[in-house]
Design an enzyme around this catalytic site. Sequence first.
Site, PDB file in Angstrom:
ATOM      1  N   ARG A 107       0.877  -1.172   0.000  1.00 30.80           N
ATOM      2  CA  ARG A 107       0.000   0.000   0.000  1.00 30.80           C
ATOM      3  C   ARG A 107       0.914   1.221   0.000  1.00 30.80           C
ATOM      4  NH1 ARG A 107      -5.272   1.450   3.565  1.00 30.80           N
ATOM      5  NH2 ARG A 107      -6.061   0.039   1.980  1.00 30.80           N
ATOM      6  N   HIS A 134      -7.226   0.571  -6.416  1.00 29.68           N
ATOM      7  CA  HIS A 134      -7.468  -0.253  -5.224  1.00 29.68           C
ATOM      8  C   HIS A 134      -8.135  -1.561  -5.685  1.00 29.68           C
ATOM      9  CE1 HIS A 134      -7.771  -1.389  -1.175  1.00 29.68           C
ATOM     10  NE2 HIS A 134      -8.575  -0.470  -0.678  1.00 29.68           N
ATOM     11  N   GLN A 137     -10.051  -4.037  -3.311  1.00 28.62           N
ATOM     12  CA  GLN A 137     -11.343  -3.489  -2.891  1.00 28.62           C
ATOM     13  C   GLN A 137     -12.408  -3.724  -3.958  1.00 28.62           C
ATOM     14  OE1 GLN A 137     -12.045  -1.751   0.172  1.00 28.62           O
ATOM     15  NE2 GLN A 137     -14.070  -2.250  -0.598  1.00 28.62           N
ATOM     16  N   ASP A 225     -17.335   6.877  -1.607  1.00 32.29           N
ATOM     17  CA  ASP A 225     -16.062   6.819  -0.873  1.00 32.29           C
ATOM     18  C   ASP A 225     -15.777   8.227  -0.351  1.00 32.29           C
ATOM     19  OD1 ASP A 225     -13.549   6.092   0.089  1.00 32.29           O
ATOM     20  OD2 ASP A 225     -12.573   6.134  -1.872  1.00 32.29           O
ATOM     21  N   CYS A 265     -16.330   1.566   0.716  1.00 35.46           N
ATOM     22  CA  CYS A 265     -15.154   0.742   1.035  1.00 35.46           C
ATOM     23  C   CYS A 265     -14.744   0.869   2.501  1.00 35.46           C
ATOM     24  CB  CYS A 265     -14.002   1.125   0.118  1.00 35.46           C
ATOM     25  SG  CYS A 265     -13.557   2.868   0.222  1.00 35.46           S
ATOM     26  N   ARG A 293     -13.499  -8.783   2.115  1.00 31.25           N
ATOM     27  CA  ARG A 293     -12.081  -8.504   1.815  1.00 31.25           C
ATOM     28  C   ARG A 293     -11.241  -9.723   2.192  1.00 31.25           C
ATOM     29  NH1 ARG A 293     -10.185  -3.219   1.716  1.00 31.25           N
ATOM     30  NH2 ARG A 293      -8.226  -4.200   1.122  1.00 31.25           N
TER      31      ARG A 293
HETATM   32  N1   CP Z   1     -11.189  -0.180   2.548  1.00 30.85           N
HETATM   33  C1   CP Z   1      -9.925  -0.220   2.975  1.00 30.85           C
HETATM   34  O1   CP Z   1      -8.971  -0.469   2.198  1.00 30.85           O
HETATM   35  O2   CP Z   1      -9.775  -0.006   4.305  1.00 30.85           O
HETATM   36  P1   CP Z   1      -8.414   0.276   5.089  1.00 30.85           P
HETATM   37  O3   CP Z   1      -7.867   1.570   4.577  1.00 30.85           O
HETATM   38  O4   CP Z   1      -8.785   0.328   6.532  1.00 30.85           O
HETATM   39  O5   CP Z   1      -7.464  -0.847   4.783  1.00 30.85           O
HETATM   40  N1  NVA Z   2      -9.991   6.638  -1.488  1.00 28.87           N
HETATM   41  C1  NVA Z   2      -9.601   6.248  -0.151  1.00 28.87           C
HETATM   42  C2  NVA Z   2      -9.806   4.787   0.047  1.00 28.87           C
HETATM   43  C3  NVA Z   2      -9.480   4.262   1.421  1.00 28.87           C
HETATM   44  C4  NVA Z   2      -9.666   2.795   1.553  1.00 28.87           C
HETATM   45  C5  NVA Z   2      -8.152   6.637   0.091  1.00 28.87           C
HETATM   46  O1  NVA Z   2      -7.328   6.447  -0.805  1.00 28.87           O
HETATM   47  O2  NVA Z   2      -7.848   7.149   1.161  1.00 28.87           O
END
Ligand code: CP
Ligand code: NVA
Length: 305
Positions: A107, A134, A137, A225, A265, A293
């Site tokens: 990530r 993502h 997700q 989101d 999400c 997930r």
């Molecule tokens: N939806 C998601 O990826 O959640 P986190 O940021 O908590 O991993």
């Molecule tokens: N769009 C959000 C998703 C978090 C899971 C971000 O990137 O922060």
Amino acid sequence: MIDMKGKNLVSVHDLSREEVDQIFKTAEYLKMKKKTGEKCEILKDKTLAMIFEKPSLRTRVTFETGMTQLGGHAIYLAPTDIQMGKREPVYDVARNLSRWVDGIMIRTFSNDIVVELAEESKVPVINALSDLLHPCQSLTDLFTVYEKKRVLEGLKLAYVGDGNNVCHSLMFTCAKLDVKMSIACPDGYEPSKEIEKLAKEDGLELMITENPEKAVKEADVIYTDVWTSMGQESEKEKRLDIFRNYQVNMDLVRKAKSDVIVMHCLPAHYDEEITKEVIESKYSVVYDEAENRLHVQKAVMALTM
Ligand code: CP
Ligand code: NVA
């Protein structure tokens, strides 16, 4: 059975339709085994390195738990540990980790880092969110829609809000699965033109509008989101103002089909992009989505590692 061993998951765009189907079937199987209490130690003695350069609840816990349930082990690497490209170049991170572990989850901010890591690594690399994408997700989201509706082809998913990483991966995944998309976002916050072009080449039927009511008309799924993603915190005040009319509330939900499901999400910023009332309503499937997930990522790891 398609052999996916060694395959990366950088973007859903790189998967074939058959591979997406196989991930869903495997997820369904692993979920059923978990519910009946049967062990599935497909990754016994294997190790996943998890590189996190941004915070996480769902991703971290589901990947780590998933590895344990598959008989393997996961190592959490915090933002201060590796410092991709700062303490050492991305290719050296990839070459070192490839000598020790069986898979890498990352990530990070720039999607180019994920791409470079995947190119240089000898073990599969899973994109667990970048500024652009993502995929874990969106695969989970469409798996959840399938569980709820028992069909995907021809459904309409309305995405309301920022044309961000989650929106981009939904576009690629809907394209693969013949789900139509409408996106409502303010002028200047549309999804990337390049992603739009690729998703349309892959067959995505897409409508982009500035009007949320128009987007949710006849929708089977409403998705939203956060308005300010990780890394954009300095724009928070400006975005609160720009996105004010893009809230998913009960008035908007009632403008979709009567059996619409609402997805997010998570984490949610309550009473910004979605109201607490909608999350608590009969339309919301957000916690099933979060649970899945675990099952979908277990499937991705079991197939690729
Ligand atoms: N939806 C998601 O990826 O959640 P986190 O940021 O908590 O991993
Ligand atoms: N769009 C959000 C998703 C978090 C899971 C971000 O990137 O922060």
